[in-house]
Design an enzyme around this catalytic site. Structure first.
Site, PDB file in Angstrom:
ATOM      1  N   LYS A 217      -8.862  13.765 -51.857  1.00 25.81           N
ATOM      2  CA  LYS A 217      -8.946  14.168 -50.455  1.00 25.81           C
ATOM      3  C   LYS A 217      -7.605  14.211 -49.733  1.00 25.81           C
ATOM      4  CE  LYS A 217     -12.038  14.944 -48.229  1.00 25.81           C
ATOM      5  NZ  LYS A 217     -13.083  14.163 -47.572  1.00 25.81           N
TER       6      LYS A 217
ATOM      7  N   ASN B 139       0.814  -1.219   0.000  1.00 25.18           N
ATOM      8  CA  ASN B 139       0.000   0.000   0.000  1.00 25.18           C
ATOM      9  C   ASN B 139       0.851   1.275   0.000  1.00 25.18           C
ATOM     10  OD1 ASN B 139      -1.913  -1.941   0.169  1.00 25.18           O
ATOM     11  ND2 ASN B 139      -2.631  -1.416   2.234  1.00 25.18           N
TER      12      ASN B 139
ATOM     13  N   SER C 112      -8.215   9.573 -48.642  1.00 22.61           N
ATOM     14  CA  SER C 112      -9.477   8.831 -48.593  1.00 22.61           C
ATOM     15  C   SER C 112      -9.330   7.565 -49.413  1.00 22.61           C
ATOM     16  CB  SER C 112     -10.587   9.705 -49.183  1.00 22.61           C
ATOM     17  OG  SER C 112     -11.632   8.906 -49.692  1.00 22.61           O
TER      18      SER C 112
ATOM     19  N   HIS D  45     -17.660  34.598 -32.190  1.00 23.98           N
ATOM     20  CA  HIS D  45     -18.822  33.834 -32.696  1.00 23.98           C
ATOM     21  C   HIS D  45     -18.535  33.236 -34.075  1.00 23.98           C
ATOM     22  CE1 HIS D  45     -21.079  36.130 -29.601  1.00 23.98           C
ATOM     23  NE2 HIS D  45     -20.329  37.132 -30.029  1.00 23.98           N
TER      24      HIS D  45
HETATM   25  N1  ARG Z   1      -1.716  -3.808  -7.086  1.00 24.32           N
HETATM   26  C1  ARG Z   1      -2.265  -2.954  -6.089  1.00 24.32           C
HETATM   27  C2  ARG Z   1      -2.513  -1.524  -6.582  1.00 24.32           C
HETATM   28  O1  ARG Z   1      -2.180  -1.253  -7.663  1.00 24.32           O
HETATM   29  C3  ARG Z   1      -1.377  -2.884  -4.898  1.00 24.32           C
HETATM   30  C4  ARG Z   1      -1.595  -4.049  -4.073  1.00 24.32           C
HETATM   31  C5  ARG Z   1      -2.261  -3.744  -2.815  1.00 24.32           C
HETATM   32  N2  ARG Z   1      -2.921  -4.976  -2.452  1.00 24.32           N
HETATM   33  C6  ARG Z   1      -3.358  -5.226  -1.248  1.00 24.32           C
HETATM   34  N3  ARG Z   1      -3.890  -6.339  -1.056  1.00 24.32           N
HETATM   35  N4  ARG Z   1      -3.275  -4.359  -0.274  1.00 24.32           N
HETATM   36  O2  ARG Z   1      -3.034  -0.711  -5.873  1.00 24.32           O
END
Ligand code: ARG
Length: 491
Positions: free
Chosen positions: A312, A139, A306, A185
């Site tokens: 064209k 993450n 074309s 316009h």
């Molecule tokens: N592949 C995931 C993404 O692109 C990241 C993985 C996170 N997976 C997880 N089970 N926390 O966000």
């Protein structure tokens, strides 16, 4: 209650044995790093549905760069010995070579670029590879990778905008003395220097560059150390990691750091605005290259023909850029929609950020490259432009302003010249065809001097304040842009 939970334990034990057996049986799949808690292998469709590898494999350089910095941080925290750190980094270098050279052995069960790198590292250097992920989660890793990637891409984007600006400035330098009808316009309004028109695009693109630089400030924040969501149990020095990776700032809240994709939205917003500008340019070039206008000739190498009509020559590149603008806007809305219902912190929905981002970036980079070449090589049909600027009552406002100079209130002057135009239209005349007598039939306030106001050059050069189309002003603007663009593009 007791009996049933022990029965569950028993069942789960035998199923996890089954997992191990089935993982061994398949030659193309390898056991998942997280398989420990699971009782059966992942369903094949689930694998296909959840993988992000086809998209995120292009992040491998950044993933490895981040992992190397992570190893060094773990060493500094005494979680890894110096030798272990060196061995891990050597292993990561080997994995990187395999990926760079296209000889990396991917398998069907590979989930994402982060897992793939770790798997291969362990295959190459043994169980020590398993220490790489200490104190880290995918993450915080994925958002680090994305930030490293974007930081580089924003530089590239900035450079490409610079190239389009340079092409416009080059064209502008050839056309200070070319006068075209300016439109509102899409009706002929007042004459302007063609250089002024080209420099309008340079201004737009400059705002895009400023937005990139602004977005970069929020991209350039180091999230590693946020762990899965709460931080990490190891005494890692995040400032050290940030320094290694050349980040000027650190994220300050781990929950926010792993769930934040605002910076991706901001980049998609910047990309959408760039496409909007390019789309407006496209519309103009499509109209200007039509036989009806014929103001410009687009280079043959940037047009197509074309399959049926031999005569064209179509402006497909501007048309496709205009068409792809919708696609880039779509990507912005996609991500905003993905984010709107997410609770803190990381949710797998976030994986959907990369495909729209990558596609939008590629589309915009290609569009900019195409326009840098097309604008540079486009030719202006001066005779057609001169013809157009000579008709259509473009100088009517000049006459009204002349009357104002003679003491006539503007509203009355406007009405007098309006009547003159009406008479000309009836008599199939242009303003250039009228004599002093004609003028005086409409109003006795006209004198001989009025005729001096009926030149295109005069009309252009009277707009002499900052930002106006007077040639002197345009030459000044042009010089400023030439100076500014001479510098190497950098943020
Ligand atoms: N592949 C995931 C993404 O692109 C990241 C993985 C996170 N997976 C997880 N089970 N926390 O966000």
């Amino acid at each position: 209650m007791k009996a049933s939970s022990s029965a569950r334990r028993k069942k789960s034990f035998s199923s996890s044995q089954a997992t191990r057996i089935s993982a061994k049986k398949s030659s193309t799949t390898s056991a998942k790093a997280w398989a420990g808690r699971f009782t059966e292998p992942t369903n094949a469709l689930v694998e296909r549905f959840t993988t992000s590898l086809p998209i995120d494999r292009q992040l491998f350089e950044y993933d490895i760069q981040g992992s190397m910095a992570h190893c060094q941080t773990l060493e500094k925290a005494k979680v890894l010995s110096k030798a272990e750190c060196q061995q891990l980094i050597r292993g990561l270098t080997r994995v990187r070579s395999e990926l760079r050279e296209g000889r990396f052995p991917f398998t069907d069960s590979d989930e994402d670029i982060h897992m793939v790198v770790e798997r291969r590292l362990t295959e190459l250097i043994g169980p020590l590879g398993g220490k790489l992920h200490t104190g880290r989660s995918r993450n915080d890793q994925v958002t680090l990778d994305l930030r490293l990637y974007l930081r580089e891409q924003l530089q590239v984007l900035h450079g490409k905008i610079h190239a389009v600006q340079a092409a416009f400035v080059q064209q502008a330098s050839q056309h200070i003395n070319t006068f075209i009808p300016g439109y509102t316009h899409l009706q002929r309004a007042q004459p302007v220097s063609l250089a002024h028109h080209f420099l309008a695009y340079v201004e737009m693109l400059e705002r895009d560059k400023a937005r990139i630089a602004d977005a970069l400030r929020r991209v350039n924040v180091m999230p590693l150390g946020s762990g899965a969501l709460a931080g990490s149990n190891y005494p890692t020095d995040r400032t050290f990691t940030a320094k290694l990776l050349n980040f000027p700032a650190l994220s300050q809240n781990s929950l926010d750091a792993v769930s934040d994709r605002d910076y991706v939205v901001e980049v998609l917003n910047v990309l959408s605005l760039i496409m909007m500008h390019l789309s407006r340019l496209s519309e103009e070039l499509i109209v200007w290259s039509s036989q009806e206008f014929s103001f410009v000739e687009l280079p043959d190498g940037f047009c197509t023909g074309s399959s049926m009509m031999p005569q064209k020559k179509n402006p497909d590149v501007p048309e496709l850029i205009r068409g792809k603008t919708g696609r880039v806007y779509g990507h912005l809305v996609t991500l905003l929609t993905t984010l709107k219902g997410l609770p803190l912190s990381y949710n797998r929905d976030l994986q959907e950020d990369k495909e729209p981002l990558f596609d939008a970036l590629q589309t915009v980079l290609d569009s900019l490259s195409l326009y840098a070449g097309l604008i540079q090589r486009m030719t202006v049909r001066k005779e057609r432009v001169a013809e157009a600027v000579g008709s259509g009552f473009l100088l009517a406002t000049e006459l009204a302003d002349y009357l104002v100079q003679e003491g006539v209130p503007f509203r009355e002057a406007h009405s007098i010249v309006g009547r003159l135009v009406q008479t000309c239209i009836k008599q199939k005349q242009e303003l250039g065809d009228v004599s002093l007598d004609d003028l005086r039939t409409i109003s006795p306030r006209f004198t001989k001097k009025a005729l001096n106001f009926l030149t295109v050059e005069g009309a252009v050069d009277r707009k002499a304040q900052i930002g106006g189309t007077a040639r002197k002003q345009v030459a000044r603007q042009l010089k400023t842009w030439e100076q500014r663009l001479k510098k190497r593009p950098s943020m």
